[in-house]
Design an enzyme around this catalytic site. Structure first.
Site, PDB file in Angstrom:
ATOM      1  N   GLU A  53      -1.582  10.407   3.928  1.00  0.00           N
ATOM      2  CA  GLU A  53      -2.663   9.955   3.063  1.00  0.00           C
ATOM      3  C   GLU A  53      -2.737  10.957   1.916  1.00  0.00           C
ATOM      4  O   GLU A  53      -3.073  12.128   2.122  1.00  0.00           O
ATOM      5  CB  GLU A  53      -3.995   9.912   3.817  1.00  0.00           C
ATOM      6  CG  GLU A  53      -4.089   8.814   4.860  1.00  0.00           C
ATOM      7  CD  GLU A  53      -4.274   7.429   4.241  1.00  0.00           C
ATOM      8  OE1 GLU A  53      -4.793   7.347   3.111  1.00  0.00           O
ATOM      9  OE2 GLU A  53      -3.893   6.440   4.892  1.00  0.00           O
ATOM     10  N   ARG A 107     -15.274  12.061  -1.329  1.00  0.00           N
ATOM     11  CA  ARG A 107     -14.129  12.909  -0.990  1.00  0.00           C
ATOM     12  C   ARG A 107     -13.751  13.822  -2.145  1.00  0.00           C
ATOM     13  O   ARG A 107     -13.524  15.020  -1.961  1.00  0.00           O
ATOM     14  CB  ARG A 107     -12.938  12.034  -0.582  1.00  0.00           C
ATOM     15  CG  ARG A 107     -13.094  11.404   0.786  1.00  0.00           C
ATOM     16  CD  ARG A 107     -11.917  10.524   1.151  1.00  0.00           C
ATOM     17  NE  ARG A 107     -11.891   9.286   0.367  1.00  0.00           N
ATOM     18  CZ  ARG A 107     -10.933   8.367   0.452  1.00  0.00           C
ATOM     19  NH1 ARG A 107      -9.903   8.566   1.261  1.00  0.00           N
ATOM     20  NH2 ARG A 107     -10.994   7.263  -0.265  1.00  0.00           N
ATOM     21  N   ASP A 144       0.870  -1.164   0.000  1.00  0.00           N
ATOM     22  CA  ASP A 144       0.000   0.000   0.000  1.00  0.00           C
ATOM     23  C   ASP A 144       0.915   1.225   0.000  1.00  0.00           C
ATOM     24  O   ASP A 144       2.093   1.127   0.355  1.00  0.00           O
ATOM     25  CB  ASP A 144      -0.879  -0.039   1.259  1.00  0.00           C
ATOM     26  CG  ASP A 144      -1.739   1.186   1.401  1.00  0.00           C
ATOM     27  OD1 ASP A 144      -2.245   1.683   0.382  1.00  0.00           O
ATOM     28  OD2 ASP A 144      -1.913   1.658   2.545  1.00  0.00           O
ATOM     29  N   GLY A 194      -5.173   2.767  -3.346  1.00  0.00           N
ATOM     30  CA  GLY A 194      -6.424   3.451  -3.643  1.00  0.00           C
ATOM     31  C   GLY A 194      -6.200   4.925  -3.886  1.00  0.00           C
ATOM     32  O   GLY A 194      -7.146   5.679  -4.129  1.00  0.00           O
ATOM     33  N   LYS A 206      -8.366  -3.933  -4.540  1.00  0.00           N
ATOM     34  CA  LYS A 206      -6.969  -4.310  -4.315  1.00  0.00           C
ATOM     35  C   LYS A 206      -6.815  -5.821  -4.392  1.00  0.00           C
ATOM     36  O   LYS A 206      -5.837  -6.324  -4.947  1.00  0.00           O
ATOM     37  CB  LYS A 206      -6.488  -3.799  -2.958  1.00  0.00           C
ATOM     38  CG  LYS A 206      -6.152  -2.325  -2.928  1.00  0.00           C
ATOM     39  CD  LYS A 206      -5.481  -1.938  -1.626  1.00  0.00           C
ATOM     40  CE  LYS A 206      -5.147  -0.464  -1.600  1.00  0.00           C
ATOM     41  NZ  LYS A 206      -4.482  -0.060  -0.341  1.00  0.00           N
ATOM     42  N   ASP A 240      -0.304   4.997   0.824  1.00  0.00           N
ATOM     43  CA  ASP A 240      -0.635   5.966   1.865  1.00  0.00           C
ATOM     44  C   ASP A 240      -0.546   5.353   3.258  1.00  0.00           C
ATOM     45  O   ASP A 240      -1.097   4.275   3.514  1.00  0.00           O
ATOM     46  CB  ASP A 240      -2.044   6.518   1.644  1.00  0.00           C
ATOM     47  CG  ASP A 240      -2.165   7.286   0.341  1.00  0.00           C
ATOM     48  OD1 ASP A 240      -1.134   7.781  -0.144  1.00  0.00           O
ATOM     49  OD2 ASP A 240      -3.286   7.392  -0.194  1.00  0.00           O
ATOM     50  N   ASP A 276      -1.916  -0.900   5.756  1.00  0.00           N
ATOM     51  CA  ASP A 276      -2.483  -0.521   7.050  1.00  0.00           C
ATOM     52  C   ASP A 276      -4.001  -0.550   7.089  1.00  0.00           C
ATOM     53  O   ASP A 276      -4.590  -0.418   8.162  1.00  0.00           O
ATOM     54  CB  ASP A 276      -2.027   0.901   7.418  1.00  0.00           C
ATOM     55  CG  ASP A 276      -2.664   1.948   6.517  1.00  0.00           C
ATOM     56  OD1 ASP A 276      -2.381   1.924   5.301  1.00  0.00           O
ATOM     57  OD2 ASP A 276      -3.443   2.787   7.014  1.00  0.00           O
TER      58      ASP A 276
END
Length: 292
Positions: A95, A131, A86, A176, A224, A88, A245
């Site tokens: 992030e 977002r 991953d 992502g 993912k 972020d 995470d």
């Protein structure tokens, strides 16, 4: 469909800082009077080798006990053909979407959505669309953010990736987040651009925000896991490890996907995710020390 930003590495590297030049879509010469013919970005490693936020340290003893890997877990780790990271709060300290939103003036509202998405309480695609709708970043804003707030590399990640690649292990970034913000990180760490699985922001010919590419697997819940399954099948990997995470990283451990999920809690400690991990680490040096 709008063109995505392409990147090439500047051959001149600076000590402790990697410099890059953005190569823009050919039709786009300037935005708001600012030339985009070349655009320098610095990708900065953290100055604090012991960086860890308070939330990652405030864990119960029972959670700490799960950080001790079994012999089977260590065997898979040491013999992995491929490792997917991953980005972020794992490869990078921040992030990416939160940083971009804050730069555009919508940081707090977007951060709340990010927290819910990472804990798995709402579908990822719903959180991503919500977002982006809050601030609708233009291409100029993305470029300005990369220039003024370059991604910060997590302590120890460069050494870990270097060791993995030296051992012949293929390394991927499965995120992502947005490809436009991840490519400089991949270049800095020596990861091929084609080894990035991430979302792509879309812009019109004037550089205004259009949305994101919904065809990317990483744009939705379970994406993912699908990306990991696809790359494993394409390369016929015998063993594959996922490190991250969030809940979307945990999803990658499934039949045909990752054999092992390692929860990196050096930036964010998400207890719901950590409880289901095969191994919890707070420092990448622990992973380096357990490689052959």
């Amino acid at each position: 469909m709008a063109d995505s930003i392409k990147l090439r590495a500047n051959p001149t590297h600076r000590l402790c800082t990697r410099q890059f030049v953005l190569t823009k879509p050919s039709y786009l010469q300037s935005i708001n009077g600012k030339s985009l013919k070349s655009f320098s970005i610095s990708v900065k490693p953290s100055k604090n080798p012991n960086f860890s936020v308070k939330a990652a340290l405030e864990v119960s003893k029972s959670s700490m006990d799960t950080t001790l890997p079994s012999r089977e877990v260590l065997e898979i780790w040491r013999n992995a053909n491929a490792v997917c990271f991953d980005v972020d709060s794992t490869v990078c300290l921040d992030e990416g979407i939160d940083e971009l939103a804050d730069f555009c003036g919508a940081g707090q509202a977007v951060a709340e959505w990010t927290k819910r998405a990472m804990n798995g309480s709402i579908p990822f695609e719903e959180a991503l669309a919500a977002r982006l709708a809050l601030f609708k970043p233009s291409l100029a804003q993305v470029l300005d953010c990369l220039e003024k707030r370059p991604p910060r590399i997590s302590p120890g990640i460069a050494e870990l990736i270097s060791k993995l690649r030296a051992n012949g292990t293929d390394v991927y970034l499965v995120s992502g987040g947005f490809r436009q913000m991840i490519e400089p990180v991949a270049i800095a760490l020596g990861i091929p651009i084609e080894n990035i699985y991430a979302n792509n922001l879309l812009f019109d010919n004037n550089g205004e925000f259009l949305g994101f590419d919904a065809s990317e697997p990483t744009s939705r819940s379970g994406g993912k896991a699908l990306a990991v399954q696809n790359l494993r099948k394409a390369h016929n990997y015998r063993t594959l490890v996922m490190i991250g995470d969030g809940a979307t990283d945990l999803e990658a451990k499934m039949p045909g996907g990752a054999d092992l999920f390692i929860c990196y809690a050096g930036v964010q400690m998400r207890e719901a995710v950590a409880r289901k991990a095969d191994w919890i680490v707070f420092n990448f040096k622990e992973l380096v020390s357990n490689l052959p």
